[in-house]
Scaffold this motif. Structure first.
Motif, mmCIF file in Angstrom:
data_model
loop_
_atom_site.group_PDB
_atom_site.id
_atom_site.type_symbol
_atom_site.label_atom_id
_atom_site.label_comp_id
_atom_site.label_asym_id
_atom_site.label_seq_id
_atom_site.Cartn_x
_atom_site.Cartn_y
_atom_site.Cartn_z
ATOM 1 N N PRO A 161 52.444 39.386 29.380
ATOM 2 C CA PRO A 161 53.352 39.065 30.486
ATOM 3 C C PRO A 161 54.624 39.897 30.389
ATOM 4 N N PRO A 162 55.224 40.229 31.526
ATOM 5 C CA PRO A 162 56.416 41.102 31.523
ATOM 6 C C PRO A 162 57.692 40.326 31.197
ATOM 7 N N THR A 163 57.717 39.732 30.016
ATOM 8 C CA THR A 163 58.858 38.890 29.632
ATOM 9 C C THR A 163 59.863 39.604 28.748
ATOM 10 N N SER A 164 59.468 40.681 28.105
ATOM 11 C CA SER A 164 60.397 41.425 27.252
ATOM 12 C C SER A 164 61.017 42.566 28.050
ATOM 13 N N ASP A 165 62.048 43.177 27.489
ATOM 14 C CA ASP A 165 62.738 44.271 28.165
ATOM 15 C C ASP A 165 62.839 45.467 27.213
ATOM 16 N N PRO A 166 61.991 46.500 27.425
ATOM 17 C CA PRO A 166 60.982 46.587 28.478
ATOM 18 C C PRO A 166 59.715 45.824 28.097
ATOM 19 N N PRO A 167 58.815 45.601 29.068
ATOM 20 C CA PRO A 167 57.563 44.901 28.763
ATOM 21 C C PRO A 167 56.730 45.640 27.714
ATOM 22 N N LEU A 168 55.901 44.888 27.000
ATOM 23 C CA LEU A 168 55.042 45.489 25.976
ATOM 24 C C LEU A 168 54.043 46.467 26.577
ATOM 25 N N THR A 169 53.646 46.242 27.821
ATOM 26 C CA THR A 169 52.690 47.098 28.509
ATOM 27 C C THR A 169 52.975 47.049 30.000
ATOM 28 N N PRO A 170 52.720 48.142 30.721
ATOM 29 C CA PRO A 170 52.866 48.120 32.179
ATOM 30 C C PRO A 170 51.586 47.690 32.893
ATOM 31 N N LEU A 171 50.630 47.173 32.159
ATOM 32 C CA LEU A 171 49.307 46.852 32.700
ATOM 33 C C LEU A 171 49.400 45.795 33.793
ATOM 34 N N TYR A 172 48.973 46.129 35.011
ATOM 35 C CA TYR A 172 48.960 45.159 36.101
ATOM 36 C C TYR A 172 47.549 44.616 36.314
ATOM 37 N N ASP A 173 47.462 43.480 36.988
ATOM 38 C CA ASP A 173 46.230 42.692 37.004
ATOM 39 C C ASP A 173 45.032 43.447 37.559
ATOM 40 N N SER A 174 45.245 44.263 38.580
ATOM 41 C CA SER A 174 44.127 44.905 39.275
ATOM 42 C C SER A 174 43.782 46.284 38.731
ATOM 43 N N LEU A 175 44.462 46.711 37.668
ATOM 44 C CA LEU A 175 44.285 48.085 37.197
ATOM 45 C C LEU A 175 42.836 48.383 36.820
ATOM 46 N N THR A 176 42.325 49.470 37.357
ATOM 47 C CA THR A 176 41.057 50.041 36.911
ATOM 48 C C THR A 176 41.335 51.478 36.490
ATOM 49 N N SER A 182 30.656 49.389 35.013
ATOM 50 C CA SER A 182 31.234 49.880 36.263
ATOM 51 C C SER A 182 31.779 51.287 36.054
ATOM 52 N N LEU A 183 31.533 52.182 37.020
ATOM 53 C CA LEU A 183 31.905 53.583 36.839
ATOM 54 C C LEU A 183 33.414 53.737 36.625
ATOM 55 N N PHE A 184 34.220 52.931 37.303
ATOM 56 C CA PHE A 184 35.674 52.901 37.119
ATOM 57 C C PHE A 184 36.033 51.494 36.660
ATOM 58 N N PRO A 185 35.919 51.229 35.370
ATOM 59 C CA PRO A 185 36.014 49.858 34.883
ATOM 60 C C PRO A 185 37.435 49.302 34.919
ATOM 61 N N PRO A 186 37.565 47.975 35.018
ATOM 62 C CA PRO A 186 38.879 47.344 34.921
ATOM 63 C C PRO A 186 39.414 47.397 33.500
ATOM 64 N N ALA A 187 40.688 47.084 33.363
ATOM 65 C CA ALA A 187 41.358 47.194 32.067
ATOM 66 C C ALA A 187 40.698 46.348 30.990
ATOM 67 N N LYS A 188 40.216 45.161 31.345
ATOM 68 C CA LYS A 188 39.577 44.273 30.360
ATOM 69 C C LYS A 188 38.375 44.960 29.715
ATOM 70 N N VAL A 189 37.620 45.710 30.495
ATOM 71 C CA VAL A 189 36.451 46.413 29.968
ATOM 72 C C VAL A 189 36.891 47.530 29.022
ATOM 73 N N VAL A 190 37.961 48.235 29.374
ATOM 74 C CA VAL A 190 38.470 49.294 28.503
ATOM 75 C C VAL A 190 38.971 48.696 27.192
ATOM 76 N N LEU A 191 39.658 47.568 27.273
ATOM 77 C CA LEU A 191 40.136 46.905 26.055
ATOM 78 C C LEU A 191 38.962 46.498 25.169
ATOM 79 N N ASP A 192 37.926 45.916 25.763
ATOM 80 C CA ASP A 192 36.739 45.541 24.986
ATOM 81 C C ASP A 192 36.085 46.775 24.364
ATOM 82 N N TYR A 193 36.094 47.882 25.093
ATOM 83 C CA TYR A 193 35.544 49.135 24.584
ATOM 84 C C TYR A 193 36.319 49.599 23.342
ATOM 85 N N LEU A 194 37.639 49.546 23.405
ATOM 86 C CA LEU A 194 38.458 49.967 22.263
ATOM 87 C C LEU A 194 38.254 49.035 21.074
#
Length: 457
Positions: free
Chosen positions: A56-71, A91-103
């Motif tokens: 969540p964007p609670t710190s300044d600056p946020p820990l990540t700029p990752l937005y919900d719909s990012l693919t 999915s050919l252009f996967p959402p962020a959750k898939v990339v995180l699982d990949y890493l």
């Protein structure tokens, strides 16, 4: 004992995609397997993933700029590490959750997690004659022979130099996209500044909750209607009839663990004669520093407009060769390359040092492919790494990424995407190449998009 060498200690800062690549390549070396090298990565967060790990964007600056719909804005077959593909049917252009699982699967597959100190921030890194003294948030100071900086560059927001913007930020009439997560009501008229992938996505999403969205970026042709408009670069804020502005204007390079004796942050001096110090312009890091051996410090993942993961792999293979054999790095030759880069950018119209800084790591045309090939060719001279070359289909699919992404979104909107990728990849990457070629043909037939010629391998 005769022939016994002292162990080399390597510190990696960050366990995002770049830090994981560094760990993987280092642990593959005979030096590590024989116990001659040790490596430890320090990650300030609780898990791997870096930018791809939501917060969540609670710190300044946020820990990540990752937005919900990012693919991803790249098809994953060209985006993946060379040593680890995305799962079949992805999915050919996967959402962020898939990339995180990949890493995460990358880290598990190659047993990298035991080498990472989580929830540990590097607070200081100083060169002390023959080694790095690294202090951590655990109130300890450790020594290392080599330092690999892989802390990412999507954390510290870059605020454009536009009159009135500071005032708008203070009164919360403007915000940086680092704080954006999903569209929400910010007023009837919303301005989005920035033409990169996040700016494009946010300008599109905000149309669902604003009466008028104005998308402003350099080079835009003024067009649109009462609901959505594109305009050129915003020049002033003071008199604009806007309810809220979202600044999708990028990020600064930031290395808070380095003092000025390691890296300076003032104006970069002339490039005609390379300075003895290292400089962070916030757009680029310039050039090699002479206060410590050139093999003692390395930065990875700084170039933009590239396919990052396999490029970082190539960078780390190069770094490993230099760590193993410092004499392999011809510093005079490297200095000439730096000067040649400055001259090339000047010929392209970037006459001032500040203009050059902005595009120093921005590769155009075939530059990223030539750079990756050159890195592997250098690393391969050690005999410990194959001379990998970028394949022709990678170049083609990168050039056609926007057509592919539009075609993929169209398939997703019609519920047909899974039919295209179901089972693809079970028998290797060539199945993905065939699928993307079919999708390009489909896009050409349905949208009239001419295909570019496939570059030579």
């Amino acid at each position: 004992m005769h022939g016994l060498q002292l162990q080399k200690r390597i510190c990696v800062i960050g366990a995002g995609a770049s830090g994981l690549a560094a760990l993987k390549v280092i642990t593959d070396t005979s030096h590590f397997k024989l116990g001659a090298w040790s490596v430890t990565a320090f990650e300030s967060r609780e898990s791997v993933g870096g930018t791809w790990s939501p917060a969540p964007p609670t710190s300044d600056p946020p820990l990540t700029p990752l937005y919900d719909s990012l693919t991803t804005n790249l098809p994953h077959p060209i985006m993946a590490f060379m040593s680890h593909s995305f799962p079949p049917s992805t999915s050919l252009f996967p959402p962020a959750k898939v990339v995180l699982d990949y890493l995460k699967s990358f880290a598990h597959r190659f047993d990298l997690l035991p080498l990472i100190r989580f929830n540990t921030t590097i607070t200081s890194a100083k060169w002390d004659n023959a080694c790095w003294r690294v202090s951590t948030s655990a109130r300890e100071t450790l020594t290392f022979d080599h330092l690999i900086v892989a802390n990412g560059h999507y954390r510290l927001p870059r605020i454009p130099n536009i009159p009135g913007v500071d005032h708008w930020l203070r009164i919360r009439r403007a915000s940086h996209s680092a704080w954006y997560r999903s569209p929400r009501t910010l007023g009837d008229k919303v301005l989005v500044i920035g033409g990169g992938p996040s700016g494009q996505d946010i300008a599109t999403e905000m149309r669902s909750c604003a009466t008028t969205v104005i998308h402003s970026y350099t080079g835009a042709t003024s067009e649109g209607d009462a609901h959505f408009k594109r305009v050129g670069r915003a020049l002033r804020f003071m008199t604009m009839a806007i309810d809220h502005c979202i600044l999708a204007t990028g990020y600064k390079f930031d290395f808070p663990f380095f003092d000025s004796d390691v890296i300076r942050t003032e104006q970069v001096p002339s490039h005609s004669t390379l300075p003895p110090d290292l400089y962070n312009s916030t757009f680029h890091v310039f050039p090699l520093a002479n206060h410590y051996p050139a093999s003692a410090l390395a930065f990875v993942g700084l170039p933009s407009k590239v396919v990052p993961m396999p490029l970082v792999e190539a960078q780390v293979y190069t770094i490993v060769r230099v760590f193993s054999d410092p004499s392999s790095l011809n510093e005079q030759e490297e200095a000439q390359k730096v000067i040649a880069r400055s001259q090339l950018l000047a010929r392209r119209g970037a006459s001032s040092l500040s203009e050059q800084a902005k595009i120093w790591f921005r590769f155009e045309g075939m530059e990223q492919w030539d750079y990756r090939d050159d890195l592997f060719a250098f690393a391969a001279q050690s005999g410990d790494c194959p001379a990998v070359k970028v394949r022709g289909w990678e170049k083609t699919m990168y050039l056609e990424k926007n057509i592919l992404r539009d075609a993929w979104r169209d398939l997703e909107s019609r519920g047909e995407a899974h039919e295209w990728v179901g089972g693809v990849g079970e028998n290797g990457v060539e199945e993905w190449v065939d699928m993307m070629e079919r999708l390009l043909k489909h896009a050409k037939e349905t949208k009239g998009n001419p295909l570019r010629e496939t570059p030579a391998t």
